[in-house]
Design an enzyme around this catalytic site. Sequence first.
Site, PDB file in Angstrom:
ATOM      1  N   CYS A  11      35.222  37.433 -14.020  1.00 16.36           N
ATOM      2  CA  CYS A  11      34.356  37.636 -12.866  1.00 16.36           C
ATOM      3  C   CYS A  11      34.799  36.674 -11.772  1.00 16.36           C
ATOM      4  O   CYS A  11      35.540  35.725 -12.030  1.00 16.36           O
ATOM      5  CB  CYS A  11      32.902  37.304 -13.200  1.00 16.36           C
ATOM      6  SG  CYS A  11      32.194  38.359 -14.458  1.00 16.36           S
ATOM      7  N   GLY A  37      37.307  41.268 -10.935  1.00 22.24           N
ATOM      8  CA  GLY A  37      36.317  42.173 -11.496  1.00 22.24           C
ATOM      9  C   GLY A  37      36.073  43.348 -10.584  1.00 22.24           C
ATOM     10  O   GLY A  37      35.886  43.167  -9.375  1.00 22.24           O
ATOM     11  N   ASN A 112      30.457  33.084 -13.877  1.00 21.86           N
ATOM     12  CA  ASN A 112      31.772  33.495 -14.373  1.00 21.86           C
ATOM     13  C   ASN A 112      32.036  32.754 -15.676  1.00 21.86           C
ATOM     14  O   ASN A 112      31.975  31.535 -15.721  1.00 21.86           O
ATOM     15  CB  ASN A 112      32.838  33.130 -13.323  1.00 21.86           C
ATOM     16  CG  ASN A 112      34.259  33.370 -13.802  1.00 21.86           C
ATOM     17  OD1 ASN A 112      35.186  32.747 -13.313  1.00 21.86           O
ATOM     18  ND2 ASN A 112      34.454  34.257 -14.759  1.00 21.86           N
ATOM     19  N   GLY A 113      32.351  33.513 -16.728  1.00 25.61           N
ATOM     20  CA  GLY A 113      32.604  32.899 -18.044  1.00 25.61           C
ATOM     21  C   GLY A 113      31.726  33.539 -19.085  1.00 25.61           C
ATOM     22  O   GLY A 113      30.982  34.476 -18.786  1.00 25.61           O
ATOM     23  N   TYR A 253      48.161  34.490 -15.532  1.00 22.35           N
ATOM     24  CA  TYR A 253      47.936  35.889 -15.199  1.00 22.35           C
ATOM     25  C   TYR A 253      46.757  36.167 -14.264  1.00 22.35           C
ATOM     26  O   TYR A 253      46.865  36.950 -13.326  1.00 22.35           O
ATOM     27  CB  TYR A 253      47.788  36.673 -16.515  1.00 22.35           C
ATOM     28  CG  TYR A 253      47.307  38.089 -16.340  1.00 22.35           C
ATOM     29  CD1 TYR A 253      48.032  38.997 -15.577  1.00 22.35           C
ATOM     30  CD2 TYR A 253      46.126  38.520 -16.929  1.00 22.35           C
ATOM     31  CE1 TYR A 253      47.589  40.297 -15.405  1.00 22.35           C
ATOM     32  CE2 TYR A 253      45.673  39.826 -16.763  1.00 22.35           C
ATOM     33  CZ  TYR A 253      46.417  40.705 -16.001  1.00 22.35           C
ATOM     34  OH  TYR A 253      45.978  41.984 -15.822  1.00 22.35           O
TER      35      TYR A 253
END
Length: 473
Positions: A11, A37, A112-113, A253
């Site tokens: 996210c 996302g 996020n996570g 990435y």
Amino acid sequence: MYDIRGLNEECGVFGIWNHPYAAHLTYLALHSLQHRGQEGAGIVCSNGKQLFGARGMGLLTEAISDEQLKSLEGYQSAIGHVRYATTGASEISNVQPFLFKHSKGDLGLAHNGNLTNAHQIRRAIESEGGIFQTTSDSEVLAHLLIKGKAKSIKANQKAALNQVKGAFSCVILNEQQLTATRDNCGVRPLMLGKVDGAYCVASETCAFTAIGAEYIRDIEPGELITFSGDNDVDYDTYTPDIHQHMCAMEYIYFARPDSEFQKHSIYQVRKALGRQLAKEMGVEADIVIGVPDSSLQAAKGFSEETGIPNEQGLLKNRYIGRTFITPDQSVRERQVRMKHSPIRDVIEGKSVVVIDDSIVRGTTSKYIVKALKSAGAREVHMGISSPPLKNPCYYGIDVSTHAELMAAQHSVETIRDMIGADTLTYLSVEGMHDVFKQYGSKGECNACFTGNYPIEIVDHLLPEVKEMKRRGV
Ligand code: SF4
């Protein structure tokens, strides 16, 4: 959903305090975080008395209409979120930021996570009569924030954050303040910036570039920063137990190459990974090509180290859009074929080194080798600018079982044989770490390569969660 790329970002979050165009800047920032996302997006704004929100499914432009954005005009503070579902179903109720109305006041939250003990906490809250509106792990944190009995908001935030385990980079908005915090291992990135005198935070610095903000610094693991009033800032930590385990895959990435971590460009880190891979690979070839887009920089670094010319041998179809659910392997392979096309004129008759950043299920690698050979490559040597992906991630990446990972099931030699390459070389864990260190990293999570998980995994060891996973719930 079957995904031809193999790994999905988690996210992206953004927050801004005290800016006359808070919602519009959040919208622009979310645009530049869209790679993190694409399943849903939202914005929650504050006018100092109340919070208002807009959210929807799909890409940002589909999720928030012009009318909705216009309705958020004039509010001074905002948080935003782009979502890929790593926990919780892909449905509107799970799209963030969450906005809760409570007698204590409004609360907006974007995360996020992944929390690794959310299930356990949720069961405890439910047993006391608590009701959840979503299946997201992030709602657990919202409950804990609201449940706090302390007098100050900060004390309640600290108490809540000390109860959750896992990876979280969060922005929390209420009428009086915006808070940004990062878990005590710093797994997911979170950056501090400033635009037109107003403070802002973002998952990646590319969001700052998009809105013309200055990148001040990375928010540290365990930090709790609160913005209030007329740009007042309170720097604090929620725990003294601080570690450094930034996700290695963010460097390799996930992050955009024009972003920076610890003031170092991801573009340069990826080139250095390619140079390191070249030292470890020691192969002779006519050309080196990268799998677009995330491996182009590693291929450039590989070329600089070896002197082997860097060419564009694969073209990416930029208009492929969303892939669709298919149980059929032959259709999946056609989806992969649509994504990357070899340039025959570059490839024909050559010994080719092809660089990719990872092998997940192997579908893409197998296709790429086959496509290069069909385009006339004499030899195909595959170099991977990360170590073999052998273990699931519990901290916000959507590979959650060993069965999904080719390197968890097979040796390097067997993988080479299965994808049809003449040689296959992965970057070593040590080589990867040396590169990160050289570019300012204070320490990484490398659990998906090594199995050394830096944060306790609670939920996945619970029998009921194992059973839910088995049933695909
Ligand atoms: S397990 Fe891998 S993908 Fe997950 S946080 Fe750690 S390094 Fe990143």
